[in-house]
Write a protein that holds these residues in place. Structure first.
Motif, PDB file in Angstrom:
ATOM      1  N   ALA A  45     -68.905  67.398 -69.951  1.00  0.00           N
ATOM      2  CA  ALA A  45     -67.831  68.041 -70.324  1.00  0.00           C
ATOM      3  C   ALA A  45     -66.974  67.246 -70.778  1.00  0.00           C
ATOM      4  CB  ALA A  45     -66.616  68.125 -69.151  1.00  0.00           C
ATOM      5  N   CYS A  46     -65.983  67.340 -72.605  1.00  0.00           N
ATOM      6  CA  CYS A  46     -65.959  66.595 -73.339  1.00  0.00           C
ATOM      7  C   CYS A  46     -64.134  67.240 -73.152  1.00  0.00           C
ATOM      8  CB  CYS A  46     -66.269  66.825 -74.669  1.00  0.00           C
ATOM      9  SG  CYS A  46     -65.129  65.926 -75.538  1.00  0.00           S
ATOM     10  N   LEU A  47     -63.207  66.301 -73.200  1.00  0.00           N
ATOM     11  CA  LEU A  47     -61.770  66.215 -72.920  1.00  0.00           C
ATOM     12  C   LEU A  47     -61.072  65.561 -74.181  1.00  0.00           C
ATOM     13  CD1 LEU A  47     -60.739  66.206 -68.716  1.00  0.00           C
ATOM     14  CD2 LEU A  47     -61.718  68.251 -70.437  1.00  0.00           C
ATOM     15  N   ASP A  48     -60.343  66.412 -74.835  1.00  0.00           N
ATOM     16  CA  ASP A  48     -60.024  66.012 -76.025  1.00  0.00           C
ATOM     17  C   ASP A  48     -58.532  65.562 -75.790  1.00  0.00           C
ATOM     18  OD1 ASP A  48     -61.870  66.473 -77.806  1.00  0.00           O
ATOM     19  OD2 ASP A  48     -60.736  68.239 -78.722  1.00  0.00           O
ATOM     20  N   VAL A  49     -58.012  64.289 -75.565  1.00  0.00           N
ATOM     21  CA  VAL A  49     -57.302  64.065 -75.367  1.00  0.00           C
ATOM     22  C   VAL A  49     -56.201  63.264 -76.254  1.00  0.00           C
ATOM     23  CG1 VAL A  49     -55.700  62.662 -73.502  1.00  0.00           C
ATOM     24  CG2 VAL A  49     -58.157  64.242 -72.707  1.00  0.00           C
ATOM     25  N   ILE A  83     -84.196  55.719 -76.824  1.00  0.00           N
ATOM     26  CA  ILE A  83     -82.178  55.834 -75.855  1.00  0.00           C
ATOM     27  C   ILE A  83     -81.882  57.332 -75.737  1.00  0.00           C
ATOM     28  CG2 ILE A  83     -81.478  53.397 -76.444  1.00  0.00           C
ATOM     29  CD1 ILE A  83     -79.743  54.651 -78.399  1.00  0.00           C
ATOM     30  N   PRO A  84     -81.668  57.303 -74.749  1.00  0.00           N
ATOM     31  CA  PRO A  84     -81.050  58.658 -75.014  1.00  0.00           C
ATOM     32  C   PRO A  84     -80.325  59.797 -75.619  1.00  0.00           C
ATOM     33  CG  PRO A  84     -80.239  57.777 -72.686  1.00  0.00           C
ATOM     34  CD  PRO A  84     -80.976  56.342 -73.620  1.00  0.00           C
ATOM     35  N   VAL A  85     -80.903  60.517 -75.480  1.00  0.00           N
ATOM     36  CA  VAL A  85     -79.648  61.710 -76.184  1.00  0.00           C
ATOM     37  C   VAL A  85     -78.709  62.555 -76.398  1.00  0.00           C
ATOM     38  CG1 VAL A  85     -79.561  63.518 -78.604  1.00  0.00           C
ATOM     39  CG2 VAL A  85     -81.087  61.086 -78.951  1.00  0.00           C
ATOM     40  N   ILE A  86     -77.435  62.328 -76.460  1.00  0.00           N
ATOM     41  CA  ILE A  86     -76.470  63.894 -75.831  1.00  0.00           C
ATOM     42  C   ILE A  86     -76.576  64.936 -77.174  1.00  0.00           C
ATOM     43  CG2 ILE A  86     -74.400  64.174 -75.200  1.00  0.00           C
ATOM     44  CD1 ILE A  86     -74.377  61.701 -74.265  1.00  0.00           C
ATOM     45  N   ALA A  87     -76.371  65.806 -77.161  1.00  0.00           N
ATOM     46  CA  ALA A  87     -76.441  66.836 -77.456  1.00  0.00           C
ATOM     47  C   ALA A  87     -74.756  67.808 -77.773  1.00  0.00           C
ATOM     48  CB  ALA A  87     -77.502  68.648 -77.408  1.00  0.00           C
ATOM     49  N   SER A  88     -74.165  68.408 -78.803  1.00  0.00           N
ATOM     50  CA  SER A  88     -72.693  68.422 -79.393  1.00  0.00           C
ATOM     51  C   SER A  88     -73.039  69.361 -79.969  1.00  0.00           C
ATOM     52  CB  SER A  88     -72.045  67.606 -78.732  1.00  0.00           C
ATOM     53  OG  SER A  88     -70.737  67.679 -79.382  1.00  0.00           O
ATOM     54  N   GLY A  89     -71.698  70.125 -80.094  1.00  0.00           N
ATOM     55  CA  GLY A  89     -71.655  71.644 -80.619  1.00  0.00           C
ATOM     56  C   GLY A  89     -72.515  72.915 -80.919  1.00  0.00           C
ATOM     57  N   GLY A  90     -71.720  73.668 -80.628  1.00  0.00           N
ATOM     58  CA  GLY A  90     -72.726  74.685 -80.435  1.00  0.00           C
ATOM     59  C   GLY A  90     -72.512  75.795 -79.474  1.00  0.00           C
ATOM     60  N   ALA A  91     -72.408  75.424 -78.257  1.00  0.00           N
ATOM     61  CA  ALA A  91     -72.496  75.790 -77.306  1.00  0.00           C
ATOM     62  C   ALA A  91     -72.454  77.184 -77.141  1.00  0.00           C
ATOM     63  CB  ALA A  91     -72.142  74.577 -76.184  1.00  0.00           C
ATOM     64  N   ALA A  96     -67.228  71.409 -74.414  1.00  0.00           N
ATOM     65  CA  ALA A  96     -65.463  71.934 -74.244  1.00  0.00           C
ATOM     66  C   ALA A  96     -64.900  72.882 -74.384  1.00  0.00           C
ATOM     67  CB  ALA A  96     -65.330  70.394 -75.359  1.00  0.00           C
ATOM     68  N   SER A  97     -65.157  73.753 -74.908  1.00  0.00           N
ATOM     69  CA  SER A  97     -63.614  74.854 -75.416  1.00  0.00           C
ATOM     70  C   SER A  97     -64.415  75.604 -73.958  1.00  0.00           C
ATOM     71  CB  SER A  97     -63.796  75.437 -76.351  1.00  0.00           C
ATOM     72  OG  SER A  97     -64.995  75.755 -77.001  1.00  0.00           O
TER      73      SER A  97
END
Lengths: 225, 251
Positions: free
Chosen positions: B8-12, B196-204, B225-226
């Motif tokens: 989980a990503c939080l914009d702070v 190395i590990p890859v974290i996918a982000s964007g579009g969920a 995130a959202s």
């Protein structure tokens, strides 16, 4: 009191946070004098085996740690702190470890994503003190590129008292935790493994207190019936 | 077997979570520490704070946020945004974070990745890459996606690994915010190019999107995130969905 050894490891604060949350008395120290009086020792670790051994050496802690472990002081090594127990590591072949357990730490082979980063499931050896009250198959958090292969562990040589407390599978089985007498080590980070990790740290704290009472019954608290 | 991670990503901003949340009953929905604790309770595997504080004099607030969070949340915590030097990283890591992520500063000075991994270990260094599709490939963008860079994403990922990154956080700018699914093609291309590990982000947007990027996208972890904040996808339900499909997750 438990001494948490500060030799510059990056995750020191996380271990302190977890112990504080558990209300376990401890003191963080890099002083040889304090470590030599500790009722139990936690060696946290994340980073580089060579840096760790050099730091421990410059702090004068290597003989003290060996001596304490030899005198049955409970010791918990986390990640690199577990690696320190062994004879050496491929991460810094020129520098020996404490050598209180036999075997050497290797780098994960080609073909795997390295570091192993994330939550992996343990196969816990029944009856281990570190995992008391933890259901079998717990997930715990790993972040490491070097590991103890199963065949490097003493299990095959010493069936009377195999030190493997837990295995996990990354490409093949590797040693995820060890436990022998007063010596404990976890390849994973209990301080970052949620409720299960806290339970493991609490188990270590409790068994350390029990050990301290055994060794000095007069200071073991109220015994008045 | 290593579980696939849900992050989980939080914009702070200045110590407060931006984008209001309709997430579980919190005393203070704007408190990053409390939100992180709530996610932890829901079974999230990792939390990332993305510090979007603009004013330099308020940058220190993220440190205080990390301190408060790490006292009560015992899962991995990463912090990104505004880290331009080893000193910035040290302040955050010694406050209780486990990883820092670098993006623009690493593109402008790749040696920073090496300095960070030598100082803190590669497991603490996440290289964040913002990617936009261009022709047959993807181009790297910096400054929050505002500035195109003359760099291919796959090549930059390979270089980043060589410089010492321990993980790649890969955001598809094309997919970000669409809720139409991750860019599986991009994620797979990068995941295959590095070790190395890859974290996918964007579009969920749905549990199925996570399943796709963790299988055909070959991602090691997936971030959102959202949809988590607004309760559109609950982490527990998401993990049930993944588990039912035979994807290893921590329950």
């Amino acid at each position: 009191m438990i001494s948490v050894v500060d030799y510059g490891a990056g995750n020191l604060r996380s271990v302190e946070n977890a112990l504080r949350y558990l209300q376990v008395p401890f003191a963080t120290t890099s002083q040889a004098g304090e470590v030599s009086r500790a009722s139990a020792i936690i060696l946290p670790g994340v980073g580089h085996f060579g840096h760790m051994m050099r730091s421990l050496e410059s702090l004068g802690l290597i003989p003290l740690l060996r001596e304490a472990i030899g005198k049955d002081v409970p010791y918990l090594g986390i990640c690199l702190g577990m690696h320190a127990l062994y004879e050496g590591s491929e991460e810094a072949p020129a520098l020996p470890g404490l050598g209180v357990l036999q075997g050497g730490i290797r780098r994960f082979p080609e073909g795997l994503k390295v570091p192993q980063m994330g939550w992996n499931q343990l196969q816990v050896t029944p009856g281990t003190r570190l995992f008391q009250g933890v259901e079998d198959g717990p997930f715990v958090y790993f972040a490491h590129a070097y590991y103890l292969p199963v065949d490097e562990d003493e299990a095959s040589r010493d069936r009377e008292s195999p030190p493997v407390a837990a295995l996990a599978d990354y490409g093949s089985n590797f040693v995820a935790a060890v436990e022998r007498d007063n010596i404990f080590g976890t390849q994973f980070h209990p301080e970052k493994s949620g409720e299960i990790g806290l339970r493991i740290l609490r188990n270590f704290a409790v068994l350390s207190q029990d050990q301290a009472k055994l060794q000095s019954p007069s200071r073991g608290g109220s015994r008045v019936g | 077997m290593l579980a696939k991670r849900i992050i989980a990503c939080l914009d702070v901003k200045e110590g407060r979570v931006v984008k209001g949340t309709q997430f579980v009953q919190l005393r203070d929905a704007g408190d990053p520490a409390e939100l992180a604790a709530a996610y932890n309770g829901e079974g999230v595997d990792e939390v990332i704070f993305l510090d979007i504080t603009a004013s330099t004099e308020k940058r220190g607030l993220i440190v205080e946020t990390v301190v408060r969070t790490a006292r009560q949340v015992f899962i991995p915590l990463a912090v990104g945004g505004g880290i331009r030097a080893v000193g910035d990283a040290r302040r955050i890591l010694t406050s209780g974070a486990d990883k820092i992520s670098v993006n623009t500063a690493a593109v402008e000075k790749p040696e920073l990745i090496t300095e960070l991994s030598e100082e803190f270990g590669s497991q603490a260094v996440v290289l964040a890459i913002d990617a936009r599709r261009e022709g047959d490939g993807w181009r790297v963008f910096t400054y929050g996606g505002r500035k195109p860079v003359n760099l291919s994403v796959v090549e930059w990922a390979i270089e980043g690994e060589a410089f010492g990154a321990g993980e790649i956080l890969l955001t598809s700018m094309d997919c970000d915010g669409t809720e139409k699914g991750f860019d599986c093609e991009l994620t797979r291309a990068v995941s295959r190019a590095v070790k190395i590990p890859v974290i996918a982000s964007g579009g969920a947007g749905s549990p199925e999107h996570f399943a796709q990027v963790l299988t055909e996208g070959e991602a090691d972890a997936a971030l959102a995130a959202s949809i988590f904040h607004y309760g559109k996808v609950r982490i527990r339900d998401l993990k049930e969905h993944l588990k039912a499909q035979g994807i290893p997750v921590r329950m």
